[in-house]
Design an enzyme around this catalytic site. Structure first.
Site, PDB file in Angstrom:
ATOM      1  N   LYS A   1     -26.391   0.665   3.320  1.00  0.00           N
ATOM      2  CA  LYS A   1     -25.340  -0.064   4.056  1.00  0.00           C
ATOM      3  C   LYS A   1     -25.868  -0.513   5.414  1.00  0.00           C
ATOM      4  O   LYS A   1     -25.653  -1.656   5.820  1.00  0.00           O
ATOM      5  CB  LYS A   1     -24.095   0.823   4.212  1.00  0.00           C
ATOM      6  CG  LYS A   1     -23.341   1.053   2.901  1.00  0.00           C
ATOM      7  CD  LYS A   1     -22.262   2.136   2.991  1.00  0.00           C
ATOM      8  CE  LYS A   1     -21.601   2.351   1.630  1.00  0.00           C
ATOM      9  NZ  LYS A   1     -20.593   3.434   1.623  1.00  0.00           N
TER      10      LYS A   1
ATOM     11  N   GLN B   1     -18.163   8.155   5.011  1.00  0.00           N
ATOM     12  CA  GLN B   1     -18.806   8.224   3.698  1.00  0.00           C
ATOM     13  C   GLN B   1     -18.257   9.402   2.902  1.00  0.00           C
ATOM     14  O   GLN B   1     -18.162  10.526   3.409  1.00  0.00           O
ATOM     15  CB  GLN B   1     -20.335   8.346   3.878  1.00  0.00           C
ATOM     16  CG  GLN B   1     -21.117   8.326   2.579  1.00  0.00           C
ATOM     17  CD  GLN B   1     -21.029   6.992   1.845  1.00  0.00           C
ATOM     18  OE1 GLN B   1     -20.871   5.933   2.451  1.00  0.00           O
ATOM     19  NE2 GLN B   1     -21.119   7.035   0.522  1.00  0.00           N
TER      20      GLN B   1
ATOM     21  N   ASP C   1     -13.129   0.166   4.267  1.00  0.00           N
ATOM     22  CA  ASP C   1     -13.153   0.687   2.896  1.00  0.00           C
ATOM     23  C   ASP C   1     -11.877   0.310   2.138  1.00  0.00           C
ATOM     24  O   ASP C   1     -11.825   0.420   0.913  1.00  0.00           O
ATOM     25  CB  ASP C   1     -13.252   2.217   2.925  1.00  0.00           C
ATOM     26  CG  ASP C   1     -14.648   2.733   2.599  1.00  0.00           C
ATOM     27  OD1 ASP C   1     -15.365   2.061   1.834  1.00  0.00           O
ATOM     28  OD2 ASP C   1     -14.999   3.809   3.101  1.00  0.00           O
TER      29      ASP C   1
END
Ligand code: GUN
Length: 300
Positions: free
Chosen positions: A58, A104, A127
């Site tokens: 990422k 995460q 997200d």
């Protein structure tokens, strides 16, 4: 053996590179206008190898398009209160401007994941996991769409795979992939209008259901779950699984939820693992971060 030609491979890397090239222009425009790049702050708890590797991908992808990404590393012993406090401090821009905030997953078992995710303000939730964003998606007025689900839909659109009126079967009912993808594929409009069935571990005779799928998506994290006998000839098979399997000789490799070698002889389209959905998930995260920065700069 049938004489059907092997399925067309859906190349996620090539599509992600195209998306990144377009995003780089958008990010440059933002940076010129606001004298700073869009910025993503990623919280990485503990030292799970898979999570560390995803976060590295990422950050590298962000750098390629000109997004500034900072990874805040926290020991696995951090508790829920400490993580909530950390996310709140990031949201006060104490780690620099944070247009997008990503925690995460998975978090260690002792942590209340929902409490930590709920601390991410919905307007920075790249997200798309916050209940406000899930609600907007469910009502057909999405803001941040969960990245993997958005990537699967983008892949179908790019390949010209018709969804309207088709039967899409999704295996896996997670909040991260299965549920948002069911909403996207059944929503009105391009890449939607499908009839969707969501299968899960309690589904009876799953193979009878998957054999009806024009589009079959596997998102459960079980290597080799989908075999050729579960696939309708000519279907599009999208493999969201990323499983690390270790051979008896100790070597390890990544494999999906689909038994690729057998299914490629039955399907018309298939995604490889790695190089299928994974790169698109990352590209969609970058797109969400650029969007978050733009929405914030406009004050809403
Ligand atoms: N772990 C596996 N997939 C994801 C994802 O899409 N977002 C986050 N934050 N963690 C993940």
């Amino acid at each position: 053996m049938s004489d059907r030609p092997a399925a067309t491979l859906l190349d996620g890397r090539a599509l992600a590179a195209q998306i990144e090239a377009n995003l780089a222009d958008e990010v440059q425009t933002f940076t010129d206008m606001f004298k700073r790049p869009p910025r993503l702050v990623v919280v990485l708890v503990g030292d799970m190898a898979a999570s560390a590797s995803y976060v590295k991908s990422k950050a590298a992808a962000a750098a390629r398009v000109g997004i500034d990404a900072e990874v805040v590393r926290v020991p696995a012993t951090a508790d829920t209160l400490a993580l909530v406090a950390l996310v709140k401090s990031i949201a006060r821009d104490e780690h620099g401007p944070a247009d997008g905030i990503l925690v995460q997953l998975p978090l260690p078992a002792h942590v209340d994941t929902v409490a930590v995710l709920d601390a991410v303000p919905p307007d920075r939730d790249v997200d798309g996991f916050h209940p406000e964003n899930a609600g907007l998606l469910s009502q057909g007025r999405a803001r941040f769409i969960p990245c993997t689900a958005a990537g699967v839909q983008r892949m179908l659109l790019d390949a010209g795979i018709e969804t309207a009126g088709r039967h899409a079967v999704i295996i896996g009912r997670s909040d991260i992939v299965g549920k948002p993808l069911a909403l996207l594929l059944s929503a009105k409009g391009p890449g939607g209008d499908a009839t969707v069935t969501l299968c899960h571990s309690r589904s009876a005779d799953m193979a009878a259901i998957t054999r009806q799928a024009d589009i079959l998506v596997a998102a459960v994290g079980r290597p080799g779950l989908v075999t050729a006998s579960m696939v309708k000839p000519g279907a599009a098979v999208i493999d969201v699984g990323i499983n690390r399997v270790t051979a008896p000789d100790g070597t390890s490799r990544l494999t999906g939820d689909v038994d690729f070698e057998s299914v490629r002889g039955v399907a018309s389209w298939i995604t490889p693992v790695p190089g299928g959905v994974g790169p698109l998930t990352v590209a969609m995260l970058l797109a969400n971060t650029a969007l978050a920065a733009e929405l914030r700069s406009r004050g809403g």
